[in-house]
Design a protein around this motif. Sequence first.
Motif, PDB file in Angstrom:
ATOM      1  N   GLU A   3      49.798  40.420  53.722  1.00 40.57           N
ATOM      2  CA  GLU A   3      49.646  41.825  54.252  1.00 40.57           C
ATOM      3  C   GLU A   3      51.177  42.241  54.534  1.00 40.57           C
ATOM      4  O   GLU A   3      52.035  41.709  54.995  1.00 40.57           O
ATOM      5  N   LEU A   4      51.320  43.322  53.859  1.00 35.99           N
ATOM      6  CA  LEU A   4      52.506  44.110  53.804  1.00 35.99           C
ATOM      7  C   LEU A   4      52.771  44.917  55.201  1.00 35.99           C
ATOM      8  O   LEU A   4      51.820  45.365  55.879  1.00 35.99           O
ATOM      9  N   ALA A   5      54.035  44.811  55.755  1.00 34.55           N
ATOM     10  CA  ALA A   5      54.104  45.405  57.057  1.00 34.55           C
ATOM     11  C   ALA A   5      54.339  46.814  56.824  1.00 34.55           C
ATOM     12  O   ALA A   5      54.892  46.958  56.046  1.00 34.55           O
ATOM     13  N   PRO A   6      53.748  47.514  58.084  1.00 36.67           N
ATOM     14  CA  PRO A   6      53.920  48.921  57.749  1.00 36.67           C
ATOM     15  C   PRO A   6      55.458  49.483  57.969  1.00 36.67           C
ATOM     16  O   PRO A   6      56.066  48.842  58.885  1.00 36.67           O
ATOM     17  N   LYS A   7      55.851  50.428  57.427  1.00 39.32           N
ATOM     18  CA  LYS A   7      57.314  50.905  57.406  1.00 39.32           C
ATOM     19  C   LYS A   7      57.374  52.502  57.879  1.00 39.32           C
ATOM     20  O   LYS A   7      56.182  53.210  57.517  1.00 39.32           O
ATOM     21  N   SER A   8      58.145  52.917  58.629  1.00 39.84           N
ATOM     22  CA  SER A   8      58.168  54.326  59.089  1.00 39.84           C
ATOM     23  C   SER A   8      58.622  54.964  57.930  1.00 39.84           C
ATOM     24  O   SER A   8      59.378  54.861  56.898  1.00 39.84           O
ATOM     25  N   PRO A   9      58.193  56.355  57.972  1.00 42.59           N
ATOM     26  CA  PRO A   9      58.619  57.430  56.948  1.00 42.59           C
ATOM     27  C   PRO A   9      60.141  57.637  57.005  1.00 42.59           C
ATOM     28  O   PRO A   9      60.594  57.887  55.797  1.00 42.59           O
ATOM     29  N   ARG A  10      60.478  57.515  58.045  1.00 41.21           N
ATOM     30  CA  ARG A  10      62.026  57.817  58.401  1.00 41.21           C
ATOM     31  C   ARG A  10      62.999  56.765  57.506  1.00 41.21           C
ATOM     32  O   ARG A  10      63.943  57.202  56.820  1.00 41.21           O
ATOM     33  N   ASP A  11      62.234  55.694  57.097  1.00 44.09           N
ATOM     34  CA  ASP A  11      63.129  54.779  56.337  1.00 44.09           C
ATOM     35  C   ASP A  11      63.104  55.050  54.862  1.00 44.09           C
ATOM     36  O   ASP A  11      64.141  54.565  54.086  1.00 44.09           O
ATOM     37  N   SER A  12      62.528  55.855  54.370  1.00 46.98           N
ATOM     38  CA  SER A  12      62.467  56.351  52.933  1.00 46.98           C
ATOM     39  C   SER A  12      63.168  57.871  52.806  1.00 46.98           C
ATOM     40  O   SER A  12      63.304  58.233  51.772  1.00 46.98           O
ATOM     41  N   GLU A  13      63.826  58.285  53.833  1.00 52.17           N
ATOM     42  CA  GLU A  13      64.504  59.608  53.616  1.00 52.17           C
ATOM     43  C   GLU A  13      65.575  59.334  52.822  1.00 52.17           C
ATOM     44  O   GLU A  13      66.261  58.675  52.831  1.00 52.17           O
ATOM     45  N   VAL A  14      65.778  60.553  51.917  1.00 57.06           N
ATOM     46  CA  VAL A  14      66.698  60.724  51.046  1.00 57.06           C
ATOM     47  C   VAL A  14      67.387  62.089  51.105  1.00 57.06           C
ATOM     48  O   VAL A  14      66.477  63.044  51.149  1.00 57.06           O
ATOM     49  N   VAL A  15      68.618  62.251  51.032  1.00 66.69           N
ATOM     50  CA  VAL A  15      69.437  63.610  50.804  1.00 66.69           C
ATOM     51  C   VAL A  15      70.051  63.282  49.778  1.00 66.69           C
ATOM     52  O   VAL A  15      71.020  62.551  49.655  1.00 66.69           O
ATOM     53  N   VAL A 128      51.629  48.976  47.948  1.00 69.32           N
ATOM     54  CA  VAL A 128      52.809  49.479  48.751  1.00 69.32           C
ATOM     55  C   VAL A 128      52.793  49.221  50.227  1.00 69.32           C
ATOM     56  O   VAL A 128      51.593  49.198  50.577  1.00 69.32           O
ATOM     57  N   PRO A 129      53.758  49.133  51.107  1.00 70.70           N
ATOM     58  CA  PRO A 129      53.443  48.954  52.486  1.00 70.70           C
ATOM     59  C   PRO A 129      52.781  50.074  53.040  1.00 70.70           C
ATOM     60  O   PRO A 129      53.136  51.443  52.393  1.00 70.70           O
ATOM     61  N   PRO A 130      51.977  50.276  53.887  1.00 68.31           N
ATOM     62  CA  PRO A 130      51.435  51.317  54.661  1.00 68.31           C
ATOM     63  C   PRO A 130      52.504  51.967  55.554  1.00 68.31           C
ATOM     64  O   PRO A 130      53.704  51.539  55.692  1.00 68.31           O
ATOM     65  N   LEU A 131      52.275  53.331  55.860  1.00 69.89           N
ATOM     66  CA  LEU A 131      53.163  53.889  56.698  1.00 69.89           C
ATOM     67  C   LEU A 131      52.922  53.808  58.161  1.00 69.89           C
ATOM     68  O   LEU A 131      51.702  53.666  58.785  1.00 69.89           O
ATOM     69  N   LYS A 132      54.072  53.613  59.097  1.00 67.05           N
ATOM     70  CA  LYS A 132      53.664  53.361  60.474  1.00 67.05           C
ATOM     71  C   LYS A 132      53.888  54.811  61.026  1.00 67.05           C
ATOM     72  O   LYS A 132      55.153  55.450  61.017  1.00 67.05           O
ATOM     73  N   LEU A 133      52.905  55.858  60.988  1.00 70.83           N
ATOM     74  CA  LEU A 133      52.867  57.362  61.678  1.00 70.83           C
ATOM     75  C   LEU A 133      53.324  57.009  62.898  1.00 70.83           C
ATOM     76  O   LEU A 133      52.470  56.464  63.819  1.00 70.83           O
ATOM     77  N   GLU A 134      54.448  57.689  63.436  1.00 73.22           N
ATOM     78  CA  GLU A 134      54.704  57.869  64.811  1.00 73.22           C
ATOM     79  C   GLU A 134      54.529  58.882  65.567  1.00 73.22           C
ATOM     80  O   GLU A 134      54.886  58.933  66.680  1.00 73.22           O
ATOM     81  N   THR A 135      54.515  59.759  64.788  1.00 70.12           N
ATOM     82  CA  THR A 135      54.172  61.085  65.510  1.00 70.12           C
ATOM     83  C   THR A 135      52.791  61.875  65.061  1.00 70.12           C
ATOM     84  O   THR A 135      52.357  61.792  63.952  1.00 70.12           O
ATOM     85  N   GLU A 136      52.605  63.043  65.809  1.00 71.57           N
ATOM     86  CA  GLU A 136      51.230  63.766  65.395  1.00 71.57           C
ATOM     87  C   GLU A 136      51.475  64.470  64.192  1.00 71.57           C
ATOM     88  O   GLU A 136      50.586  64.494  63.314  1.00 71.57           O
ATOM     89  N   GLN A 137      52.873  65.064  64.136  1.00 70.26           N
ATOM     90  CA  GLN A 137      53.060  65.646  62.708  1.00 70.26           C
ATOM     91  C   GLN A 137      52.929  64.678  61.660  1.00 70.26           C
ATOM     92  O   GLN A 137      52.492  65.153  60.463  1.00 70.26           O
ATOM     93  N   GLU A 138      53.558  63.430  61.616  1.00 70.25           N
ATOM     94  CA  GLU A 138      53.247  62.591  60.721  1.00 70.25           C
ATOM     95  C   GLU A 138      52.068  62.369  60.310  1.00 70.25           C
ATOM     96  O   GLU A 138      51.565  62.161  59.035  1.00 70.25           O
TER      97      GLU A 138
END
Length: 172
Positions: A3-15, A128-138
């Motif tokens: 099983e793939l470990a969930p990852k935070s959406p913040r870890d994928s941020e690109v600017v 792909v790893p699932p997302l670890k959704l940390e906020t209500e907005q996410e």
Amino acid sequence: MSELAPKSPRDSEVVMTQMILPSDANPVNAAFGGKVMEWIDVCGAIAAQRHCRQVVVTASMDDLHFHAPIKVGWNVTLHARVIATFRTSMEVGVTVTAENPMTGDKHLTTSALLTFVALTADGKKVPVPPLKLETEQEQEAFREAEQRRQDRLARKQTSLTWQRVIKPGIAG
């Protein structure tokens, strides 16, 4: 497969930042939409790849909106982030903000949602790893993405008449 470990959406941020040059512009000295789309695709792909650490390919670009023109000489900043993950695909949101370098004024010019599919080196789809959704907005963004995915998959199976109008003889 483990099983793939969930990852935070913040870890994928690109600017990413670009300057609109004359070669990027149309006859009215605004950025070509296709050039902005290219940057969106690249920025989104980097976010998707950061999330899954696999090769990714673009499966769709949805809700692409050009809100305002971007003038030659202005700077643009693209922000991307994985919004939702499914089995082998990810939805990525990308926004483009223009800045007038003489005044510092900034405004949203373009937004898009893209779907990327993760592939192995030999081109097979890979989970792909699932997302670890940390906020209500996410969490809300994820729910909206699930609905968009259902709608997109439903559309994919219906009415391809428009393709046959453009190019008769296409099977569908």
